[in-house]
Enzyme design. Structure first.
Site, PDB file in Angstrom:
ATOM      1  N   ASN A   1       0.813  -1.219   0.000  1.00  0.00           N
ATOM      2  CA  ASN A   1       0.000   0.000   0.000  1.00  0.00           C
ATOM      3  C   ASN A   1       0.844   1.264   0.000  1.00  0.00           C
ATOM      4  O   ASN A   1       2.079   1.216   0.024  1.00  0.00           O
ATOM      5  CB  ASN A   1      -0.970  -0.021   1.182  1.00  0.00           C
ATOM      6  CG  ASN A   1      -0.236   0.012   2.521  1.00  0.00           C
ATOM      7  OD1 ASN A   1       0.908   0.473   2.597  1.00  0.00           O
ATOM      8  ND2 ASN A   1      -0.872  -0.475   3.557  1.00  0.00           N
ATOM      9  N   ILE A   2       0.170   2.394  -0.028  1.00  0.00           N
ATOM     10  CA  ILE A   2       0.867   3.682  -0.195  1.00  0.00           C
ATOM     11  C   ILE A   2       1.849   3.974   0.934  1.00  0.00           C
ATOM     12  O   ILE A   2       2.861   4.620   0.721  1.00  0.00           O
ATOM     13  CB  ILE A   2      -0.141   4.852  -0.334  1.00  0.00           C
ATOM     14  CG1 ILE A   2      -1.035   4.968   0.907  1.00  0.00           C
ATOM     15  CG2 ILE A   2      -0.958   4.733  -1.598  1.00  0.00           C
ATOM     16  CD1 ILE A   2      -1.794   6.296   0.957  1.00  0.00           C
TER      17      ILE A   2
ATOM     18  N   ASP B   1      -9.347   1.401  -2.842  1.00  0.00           N
ATOM     19  CA  ASP B   1     -10.226   2.426  -3.391  1.00  0.00           C
ATOM     20  C   ASP B   1     -10.187   2.465  -4.911  1.00  0.00           C
ATOM     21  O   ASP B   1     -10.940   3.179  -5.545  1.00  0.00           O
ATOM     22  CB  ASP B   1      -9.849   3.790  -2.824  1.00  0.00           C
ATOM     23  CG  ASP B   1     -10.200   3.883  -1.348  1.00  0.00           C
ATOM     24  OD1 ASP B   1     -11.262   3.355  -0.974  1.00  0.00           O
ATOM     25  OD2 ASP B   1      -9.417   4.462  -0.570  1.00  0.00           O
TER      26      ASP B   1
ATOM     27  N   CYS C   1      -8.122  -2.424  -6.097  1.00  0.00           N
ATOM     28  CA  CYS C   1      -7.291  -2.530  -4.903  1.00  0.00           C
ATOM     29  C   CYS C   1      -8.223  -2.181  -3.747  1.00  0.00           C
ATOM     30  O   CYS C   1      -9.251  -2.834  -3.599  1.00  0.00           O
ATOM     31  CB  CYS C   1      -6.084  -1.614  -4.992  1.00  0.00           C
ATOM     32  SG  CYS C   1      -6.432   0.063  -5.534  1.00  0.00           S
TER      33      CYS C   1
ATOM     34  N   TRP D   1      -7.764   3.695  -6.844  1.00  0.00           N
ATOM     35  CA  TRP D   1      -7.188   4.865  -7.504  1.00  0.00           C
ATOM     36  C   TRP D   1      -5.654   4.917  -7.419  1.00  0.00           C
ATOM     37  O   TRP D   1      -5.057   5.826  -7.955  1.00  0.00           O
ATOM     38  CB  TRP D   1      -7.822   6.160  -7.010  1.00  0.00           C
ATOM     39  CG  TRP D   1      -7.884   6.331  -5.506  1.00  0.00           C
ATOM     40  CD1 TRP D   1      -6.923   6.017  -4.608  1.00  0.00           C
ATOM     41  CD2 TRP D   1      -8.970   6.875  -4.750  1.00  0.00           C
ATOM     42  NE1 TRP D   1      -7.320   6.320  -3.344  1.00  0.00           N
ATOM     43  CE2 TRP D   1      -8.580   6.856  -3.402  1.00  0.00           C
ATOM     44  CE3 TRP D   1     -10.242   7.387  -5.092  1.00  0.00           C
ATOM     45  CZ2 TRP D   1      -9.411   7.330  -2.392  1.00  0.00           C
ATOM     46  CZ3 TRP D   1     -11.058   7.855  -4.079  1.00  0.00           C
ATOM     47  CH2 TRP D   1     -10.652   7.813  -2.736  1.00  0.00           C
ATOM     48  N   ASP D   2      -5.047   3.982  -6.733  1.00  0.00           N
ATOM     49  CA  ASP D   2      -3.583   3.961  -6.696  1.00  0.00           C
ATOM     50  C   ASP D   2      -3.029   2.751  -7.457  1.00  0.00           C
ATOM     51  O   ASP D   2      -2.634   2.857  -8.598  1.00  0.00           O
ATOM     52  CB  ASP D   2      -3.094   3.932  -5.251  1.00  0.00           C
ATOM     53  CG  ASP D   2      -3.409   5.228  -4.535  1.00  0.00           C
ATOM     54  OD1 ASP D   2      -3.159   6.279  -5.125  1.00  0.00           O
ATOM     55  OD2 ASP D   2      -3.906   5.180  -3.397  1.00  0.00           O
TER      56      ASP D   2
ATOM     57  N   LYS E   1      -5.599  10.555  -6.623  1.00  0.00           N
ATOM     58  CA  LYS E   1      -5.653  11.765  -5.793  1.00  0.00           C
ATOM     59  C   LYS E   1      -4.325  12.513  -5.836  1.00  0.00           C
ATOM     60  O   LYS E   1      -3.538  12.491  -4.889  1.00  0.00           O
ATOM     61  CB  LYS E   1      -6.002  11.387  -4.365  1.00  0.00           C
ATOM     62  CG  LYS E   1      -7.326  10.635  -4.279  1.00  0.00           C
ATOM     63  CD  LYS E   1      -7.956  10.746  -2.923  1.00  0.00           C
ATOM     64  CE  LYS E   1      -7.211  10.000  -1.854  1.00  0.00           C
ATOM     65  NZ  LYS E   1      -7.750  10.264  -0.523  1.00  0.00           N
TER      66      LYS E   1
END
Lengths: 637, 644
Positions: free
Chosen positions: B274-275, B339, B337, B341-342, B379
């Site tokens: 993840n981010i 959401d 994933c 968007w990544d 985002k």
């Protein structure tokens, strides 16, 4: 039909790799049929010696007759053929086929697969053959072949029931290690003729003449004409004019193996020199030698630009100190005034051998994905490369920027010293960056100054545990490759040239890398009895030329030795892995552009001439010659 | 600006990151930039740093020479100033702290930036990329896929664009129902259509399945996607998260598709982190490569321990899986994933890049970013920290995507129309906030901000200097013969992107580049061709007919305008400057100068490369690169050097 060359420079992309095609050779030659026949056989050899990389990428290889049976070289004879041998390929799995052993090569062919699978390698690359375990219930015996070129092969073969009949692997062992079996190396039988004689490439006196030697400070001494002063040195030595031969003899007694300080390279402008030698025999008591001190002083005095002398001891300082107990050591600063001693901290041949062994474990057969970088780190291979390059860089920098002469030695002055002086010379002198110049560099710094190729490679010798074996030369070629990556336009040769040299380092096809010293080579009459690798290479230069090369005659290269600029030479060390598929050939596009430019230039010249002709013929009615308005065509790359 | 207390500080020292060298100059603080001008009058190097590029400012403890100020930028520039008086240092520090944390979008540079274009030109710029035309190019709408107006008012999903493509059999109630079952309402929609096999790549967010919840509309939706493709009886559902993360999400009422509930799916985890992991990983990487006198051991182990290249490989692996499923099996794939968007954007866009040669052109790459990243609501504002926000939301997801593309360009040097300089420029402007494209988090927000009316488009700007970004090795014929790229994922193919992360570290730049070499050669040929043409014309005037020129058809090289000076590759610097810094400069300029010389001429001895320092590690040497900024301010000179 020739094979369309092997594409073995797999995985290389930035580097200016090559595209071997024998066609290009025949098309450029004047006597077409004649020359291509010359080039044919050895090119097949060279390609096959490395071409197992293609066996997995068949689209790159046109399977001609050659894949059905080995194309034998002159004087090559089949010794044994065994059907029903299984090759355990680490990438594809078990392959059944026939195995042919000649006095030069091992040839395995499996026709069950489409395309036909072929494994073809010179016996010289085999370092060890071992029977793995006993016979299985079905009477199968497993054989492992450990190779010098970063791969291992494994075969399974039925033990012949007739115990009198030798297994094909026993035949193989006999011919893979001819020296241990009192057989001649294949190089002495191979007698291909080439348009060019590679033995003529290097002439020591001509090379010294090119450097402007002898001159008022340096003379060429004949003291070692019969290798009496030092049996591992060449016959021609360049020494200061002020030191007579008798004094050189006394210096020889003080230097390990009699390897006295002699000139390797002189700066064309500043007269700063690169000197090589072995360690002084100072011992624990710090023995001194007046003549040696005088010689070093004379070397310093020969260069008016600097009143200093740098002595680069390639070893780690601890090792140098340890050598004192064995009678060796290093120059003390009391004895040698104005000299500054620097240790370059490069490790010895045993450390290097171990490092490459570990590297082989990491890259062959498969790369472990999750710990690739730390595994690579644990081999320390790149770190050694970095230290060697950094050392050479310091030497080159002292000579070029500080205009100071340097003395380079390690223990015996034939391993690390050869690496350092030849790399420094490669940085300092653009001549050595041409194909022929590089051959001269190898002939001079490595072969004539007695790098012990026979011992380090162990040609035809089955004693694989010999502590004298070490990949010192491979390491040097790796350093050269690192430099070609940083300066893609500075070298006339391409990656294939370097790989070819390494392949024939082991192949025992050519005489070039046989023996330990010039004296032995003379004694063995290699020039008469064997073919030089340079004959083969120089007869098909197209294959080995770098299309990006731009010739700047006096251009010094200082590579960056930061690890961010050093890479593992994937195209050499990992070339057997079929997943290292070839990259798109960048250099082809470049060649295309070069050809186009040549065509356009020709066209422009033609037009210009025509315009000029026209203009002069009609100049009466046309004031102002039209040619004048044309911008001159500049040819810069 | 009210935030600037001290607009000018003199006698400031700029220290090199990897050596002990430093230069002295004057520091200026403007409303948009921090500018350093070297006081040495002859060379007067300048470094311009856009406030938006500054990631952090740090004031170190006072030393004898002054007060050190370390500035880290988002484009990986690190500058180290020493300000003589602590008071000045503090003023600059506190001004910067305020300036680099804009609180409203109105403060962003894009709203004040004016490249001297009229409204018409600006509008044209925004019309360059037309996503409706892009879907048309893919062959959508067609008999199985249609445009839906369900999100016209951003009512169903406010982070999606207005125009969405769904299977023809997916009715409005199904869409709405499905969106209610998906996190943030991001229901499955089409993002790429592989015409050859009629296979679709769809994207969405995770289902709100929890431990047992199901939603018939969502199941219908997936069935509709499956039915739209006759080639395959099932749809791949790729959850790009590691399984553990997906399991954890179930506790929060989210999770992943249960294969038992969906009749025709094949579910697959991919395992991209993840981010937060990515952010930490890049941070570690930068720490490693920012170390002075880095040893081989620290470098290789640091590189591995940072995990960065492993994460890059994970993304590429996922994209390869996607491309294979679509092109080889002809199956449709749904990617999500959490959401959507990544990681979803990364995998969908990289997968499409592998499948479709169009996306490997300059225009196509812009379309790809516009579609998968901008319109589908990556985002950017949060991830790139455009406004002073939550630092936990910041993550180099897009940087990672660009790097994946770069790794591919390294493996396929002839497959891409653009060079790495193009990627680096995009990266530069994603953070510069100079153009409107990347402002905000989604299309709706951008409309509210009236981006198209008040700012300029980056794509127009990049296209106007297209020739700078061309890859001279690009071979469009390959795109026809081998449209789908199949990269190798051996770990030794994933390399540290030196030119991105050391873009501004002059001493880290390579010395010679083949790229530059080929560019020069191409230009030579163009010149020659022109000369030949002129000559031919002359001859014709003289009344001679000539044979048609050459054997070569001057294809795409002909129409290019001349390369402007001082941009990407080998712009000759003024000689004046060249004399300044002997060693290091000599190296690069020497090379430039030599280009004017015919090859083989016996000039003076020239030195190339950095000279060895006493310790033998010349990386410690180096001077700062800089020069007067071109019209567009954030263009940095670093890259010009790097490829040379």
């Amino acid at each position: 039909m020739e094979k369309s060359g092997s594409v073995d420079s797999l995985g290389s992309k930035q580097s200016s790799s090559r595209q071997p095609s024998v066609d290009s050779l025949s098309s450029t030659s004047t006597s077409r049929s004649d020359r291509s026949s010359h080039a044919k056989a050895p090119s097949a050899v060279s390609s096959e010696s490395v071409s197992t990389s293609n066996e997995f990428s068949p689209q790159l290889r046109t399977f001609q007759d050659s894949s059905k049976e080995p194309q034998l070289l002159p004087k090559e004879t089949i010794q044994d053929v065994a059907k029903d041998v299984t090759y355990i390929c680490p990438f594809i799995g078990a392959l059944r086929g026939s195995l042919t052993v000649t006095n030069y090569r091992l040839f395995f062919r499996c026709i069950d697969r489409d395309p036909v699978f072929v494994l073809d390698l010179p016996l010289g690359v085999i370092s060890r053959v071992e029977k793995i375990g006993g016979a299985s219930s079905r009477g199968d015996v497993s054989y492992g072949l450990v190779c010098k070129d970063i791969r291992n092969l494994r075969f399974v073969h039925k033990q012949p029931e007739d115990t009198l009949k030798k297994s094909v692997f026993e035949v193989l062992m006999k011919f893979a290690f001819p020296v241990s079996n009192n057989l001649p190396l294949f190089a002495f039988e191979y007698s291909q003729e080439f348009p060019e004689n590679g033995w003529k490439v290097y002439d020591a006196l001509a090379e010294y003449r090119r450097q402007g030697l002898p001159n008022e400070s340096w003379r060429i001494s004949k003291v070692n004409d019969h290798y009496e002063l030092c049996d591992s040195y060449p016959s021609a030595l360049v020494v200061p004019v002020t030191i007579p031969d008798e004094e050189l003899r006394r210096v020889a007694a003080f230097r390990a193996k009699g390897r006295i300080p002699v000139l390797s390279w002189i700066h064309p402008e500043s007269q700063a020199t690169v000197i090589r030698c072995s360690q002084p025999m100072a011992g624990v008591n710090g023995k001194r030698c007046k003549e040696d001190e005088k010689l070093l002083q004379a070397i310093m005095d020969a260069n008016a630009q600097s009143h200093k002398l740098f002595i680069f001891d390639a070893r780690p300082s601890v090792n140098a100190v340890a050598n004192k107990t064995k009678g060796g050591g290093y120059e003390s600063e009391d004895a040698y005034q104005n000299a500054e001693l620097v240790f370059l901290e490069i490790h010895n041949i045993h450390v290097m051998r171990e490092s490459l062994r570990k590297l082989k474990e990491v890259v062959y057969p498969n790369i472990e994905e999750s710990h690739w970088l730390s595994n690579l780190e644990s081999t320390h291979w790149l770190e050694h490369i970095k230290l060697i390059l950094a050392g050479a860089l310091r030497i080159a920098d002292k000579v070029e920027s500080a205009k100071t002469s340097v003395v380079v030695h390690c223990s015996d002055g034939w391993d690390r010293t050869a690496q350092l002086t030849s790399l420094a010379m490669l940085m300092l002198d653009a001549h050595y960056r041409t194909i022929r110049g590089f051959q001269i560099l190898l002939e001079k710094e490595w072969l004539s100054f007695g790098h012990r190729f026979q011992q380090r490679v162990g040609h035809g010798d089955k004693n694989h545990t010999d502590a004298d074996r070490s990949p010192v030369f491979v390491q040097f070629i790796d350093c050269v490759w690192q430099m070609t990556r940083q300066f893609p336009t500075a070298f006339e040769f391409n990656e294939y040239f370097l790989i070819t040299i390494l392949d024939h380092l082991y192949s025992c096809l050519f005489g070039t890398f046989l023996c330990n010293s010039e004296q032995q080579r003379v004694k063995e009459e290699l020039v008469k009895r064997t073919v030089s690798l340079w004959s083969f290479i120089n007869s098909q230069l197209d294959e080995f030329s770098n299309p990006f090369y731009v010739h700047y005659s006096s251009h010094v290269l200082f590579p960056v030795v930061s690890m961010r600029h050093l890479d593992l030479w994937v195209a050499y060390y990992i070339r057997w892995n079929p997943r290292m598929r070839p990259q798109e050939p960048v250099h082809l596009r470049h060649k295309e552009l070069l050809a186009k430019r040549a065509e356009l230039q020709r066209r422009v010249e033609e037009l210009q001439r025509e315009v000029a002709n026209r203009a002069t013929s009609s100049s009466s009615d046309r004031p102002g010659s039209p040619t004048r308005s044309i911008t001159p065509v500049q040819t810069f790359v | 600006m009210e935030h600037i207390r001290t607009p000018k500080v003199e006698q400031v020292k700029l220290q090199d990151r990897f050596s002990n060298k430093s230069i002295t100059g004057t520091l200026y603080l403007t409303a948009t930039h921090l500018i350093f001008v070297e006081s040495n009058s002859t060379s007067a190097q300048e470094i311009w740093i856009l406030h938006h590029h500054i990631a952090s400012v740090e004031k170190l403890s006072l030393t004898t020479t002054g007060c050190p100020l370390v500035i880290q930028c988002r484009n990986f520039r690190v500058v180290h100033f020493v300000v003589p008086r602590e008071r000045d240092c503090h003023d600059v520090y506190s001004s910067l702290l305020r300036l680099l944390r804009p609180v409203s979008y109105e403060e962003l540079y894009a709203f004040s930036y004016n490249p001297k274009q009229n409204d018409e030109q600006r509008e044209e710029g925004w019309q360059l990329i037309d996503l409706a035309a892009e879907f048309e190019r893919m062959g959508v709408p067609c008999d199985q896929w249609q445009l839906t107006d369900v999100n016209r008012e951003y009512k169903v999903c406010e982070t999606y664009p207005r125009d969405l493509y769904v299977p023809i059999t997916a009715s409005k109630p199904i869409i709405v129902g499905s969106s209610k079952f998906r996190s943030k309402g991001r229901f499955p929609v089409l993002t790429y259509f592989y015409q050859e096999k009629k296979a679709a790549v769809c994207r969405c967010s995770q289902p709100l399945s929890g431990f047992s919840a199901r939603c018939l509309e969502d199941e219908h939706m997936l069935q509709a996607i499956s039915r739209a493709n006759h080639n395959s009886r099932f749809v791949y559902v790729m959850d790009t998260r590691p399984k553990l993360n997906a399991l954890a999400n179930r506790a929060a009422g989210k999770g992943y598709e249960n294969e038992d509930n969906y009749s025709n799916i094949r579910f697959q985890f991919v395992g991209i982190e993840n981010i937060h992991v990515m952010r930490a990983s890049l941070q570690k990487l930068l720490e490693v490569v920012g170390t002075r006198a880095l040893s081989m051991t620290d470098y290789l182990q640091g590189l591995e321990n940072s995990g960065w290249l492993r994460h890059i490989k994970a993304v590429v692996d996922a994209a390869i899986f996607l491309a294979k499923a679509v092109t080889v099996e002809g199956a449709s794939v749904l990617v999500h994933c959490s959401d959507g968007w990544d990681r979803t954007a990364q995998v969908c866009s990289l997968g499409a890049l592998l499948m479709d040669p169009y996306y490997r052109t300059i225009k196509g790459f812009m379309v790809l970013i516009e579609k998968d990243w901008i319109s589908f609501g990556h985002k950017f504002a949060d991830r790139c920290d455009q406004l002073d926000g939550d630092s936990k939301e910041v993550s180099p997801v897009f940087t990672q995507f660009l790097e994946c593309v770069w790794q591919l360009t390294e493996q396929f040097p002839q497959a891409f129309e653009f060079s790495e300089w193009f990627l680096i420029q995009i990266h530069e402007h994603v953070h510069s906030c100079q153009f409107g494209n990347f402002l905000g988090n989604n299309q709706r927000q951008r409309e509210e901000l009236q981006i198209k009316e008040r700012t300029y488009s980056l794509w127009a700007h990049l296209l106007s200097e297209k020739q700078n970004y061309l890859n001279p090795l690009y071979n469009p014929i390959l795109a026809e013969t081998n449209p789908v790229l199949e990269p190798s994922t051996q770990p030794c193919f994933f390399k540290f992107w030196r030119n991105m992360y050391h873009q501004f570290d002059r001493s880290m730049h390579p010395r010679q580049s083949i790229l530059k070499h080929i560019l020069t050669l191409t230009e030579n040929n163009r010149e020659l061709e022109k000369t030949a043409q002129t000559l031919k014309a002359k001859l014709q005037k003289l009344g001679v007919s000539t044979s048609p020129l050459g054997l070569y058809t001057p294809s795409r090289e002909r129409a290019l305008p001349p390369r402007p000076q001082s941009l990407i590759l080998g712009a000759p610097l003024s000689r004046k400057e060249a004399q300044q810094d002997e060693e290091e400069e000599e190296a690069v300029f020497g090379e430039e100068a030599r280009e004017d010389e015919p090859p083989g001429s016996d000039g003076e001895r020239t030195v190339e490369g950095s000279s060895a320092t006493e310790n033998g590690y010349p990386e410690l040497q180096g001077t700062f690169e800089s020069k007067s900024e071109p019209a567009i301010v954030s263009l940095e000179f670093g890259v010009a050097r790097m490829t040379c």
